[in-house]
Scaffold this motif. Sequence first.
Motif, PDB file in Angstrom:
ATOM      1  N   TYR A  68       0.822  -1.220   0.000  1.00 25.68           N
ATOM      2  CA  TYR A  68       0.000   0.000   0.000  1.00 25.68           C
ATOM      3  C   TYR A  68       0.846   1.256   0.000  1.00 25.68           C
ATOM      4  O   TYR A  68       2.010   1.246   0.382  1.00 25.68           O
ATOM      5  N   ARG A  69       0.226   2.318  -0.426  1.00 23.97           N
ATOM      6  CA  ARG A  69       0.813   3.660  -0.338  1.00 23.97           C
ATOM      7  C   ARG A  69       0.223   4.316   0.904  1.00 23.97           C
ATOM      8  O   ARG A  69      -1.000   4.420   1.019  1.00 23.97           O
ATOM      9  N   HIS A  71      -1.338   6.722   3.294  1.00 25.07           N
ATOM     10  CA  HIS A  71      -2.117   7.948   3.101  1.00 25.07           C
ATOM     11  C   HIS A  71      -1.507   9.067   3.946  1.00 25.07           C
ATOM     12  O   HIS A  71      -1.228   8.871   5.120  1.00 25.07           O
ATOM     13  N   ARG A  72      -1.287  10.235   3.337  1.00 27.53           N
ATOM     14  CA  ARG A  72      -0.649  11.335   4.103  1.00 27.53           C
ATOM     15  C   ARG A  72      -1.544  11.801   5.248  1.00 27.53           C
ATOM     16  O   ARG A  72      -1.062  12.185   6.301  1.00 27.53           O
ATOM     17  N   ASP A  73      -2.847  11.775   5.001  1.00 24.24           N
ATOM     18  CA  ASP A  73      -3.775  12.260   6.016  1.00 24.24           C
ATOM     19  C   ASP A  73      -4.185  11.099   6.934  1.00 24.24           C
ATOM     20  O   ASP A  73      -4.848  10.160   6.498  1.00 24.24           O
ATOM     21  N   HIS A  76      -7.554   9.377   6.789  1.00 27.48           N
ATOM     22  CA  HIS A  76      -7.924   8.508   5.675  1.00 27.48           C
ATOM     23  C   HIS A  76      -7.281   7.130   5.731  1.00 27.48           C
ATOM     24  O   HIS A  76      -7.438   6.337   4.813  1.00 27.48           O
ATOM     25  N   ARG A  77      -6.543   6.865   6.799  1.00 29.27           N
ATOM     26  CA  ARG A  77      -5.858   5.567   6.870  1.00 29.27           C
ATOM     27  C   ARG A  77      -6.792   4.495   7.416  1.00 29.27           C
ATOM     28  O   ARG A  77      -7.546   4.757   8.350  1.00 29.27           O
ATOM     29  N   GLN A  81      -3.050   0.704   8.250  1.00 26.50           N
ATOM     30  CA  GLN A  81      -2.118   1.823   8.022  1.00 26.50           C
ATOM     31  C   GLN A  81      -1.955   2.698   9.254  1.00 26.50           C
ATOM     32  O   GLN A  81      -0.934   3.338   9.433  1.00 26.50           O
TER      33      GLN A  81
END
Length: 323
Positions: A68-69, A71-73, A76-77, A81
């Motif tokens: 996975y990438r 999530h910066r925020d 939203h994880r 994550q």
Amino acid sequence: GVPATTAEQPSVDHRACGHGKIILLGEHAVVYGSHAVAAPVPLAVRAVAQDTKSGGVDMFIPRWGVEYRLHRDPAHRDSFQRSLGIIFDELQLTDRSMRIEVFPNVPRAMGLGGSAAMAVAVIRALDQHYKLGLNDEEINALAFRCEEVAHGSASGIDNTVATYGKPLLYKRAGKKGEQPMVRELHLPKRIPLVIGISGKESLTAVTVGKVRTAWQRNPALYDGIFQQIDALTLQGVDAMQQYDLERLGDLMNICHGLLNALRVSSWEVEELVQIAREHGALGAKLTGGGGGGSIVALCPQNREKVVAAIRDAGYQAMEVEIG
Ligand code: MEV
């Protein structure tokens, strides 16, 4: 750094590991302030960090088919994550472009400290790659934050063993912000154990939550059980230091009975415990969160017999020594 798209041959410098663990005595009660004894097992999670030009934090756990990438925020994880995400936020690396590859040799959700070992491995990989100069105390504190997210009321014992890789007696801090009591155990001789792995995945968050609900309904009754576990754990430390394995085995058996009373055992765990005892283990109990996961059996003799019997019943088994 050199951009790379594969971590197949990571340089040794960029490798980092977190230790898997067993809890010999005191799980669950340790969440409520009792003592617990834990030790590392020769299973570890390794991680490697590399620079990329991908424009984000990419996480790969090939063995688990996870990719996975991040999530910066944080909002939203997803739950997976969220726990490891704290590491990148806290170390201010969320905006970097990198690839983290994780090699988990600790089986997932088997009560062997996989999540804490993974957090420690990732922190150490980042520490080495970005030359952050984190010491073990800082690594441990950050891994504890991950554990808290992974299962709300983590005692901190898993991340402590994952970080230091030593057998220890542990008691959580009385209040937030205080330091836990961590004492390294020096044993006269190594203690021979068998780990039986049920193959039934169980999340510590779930069993810890079940115990909490039950405790809330009848705190006095459950506090009594936690106190008994505390007392037998301290007797167990004494038995370990005297190398009185008969006594240690008794205490492990009683501890299992109390964990069963907390309803964190399972069909598979009971079968594993019975097999181990019938084939000569001095003591056998579930280890870690329970609800499935693993057992630990004390086997100064008959170790091969216990391993063979567990395997014959269709479960995995391994010999380990602690101390
Ligand atoms: C999990 O390895 C041990 C538990 O006591 C939870 C904790 O201490 O955080 C069940």
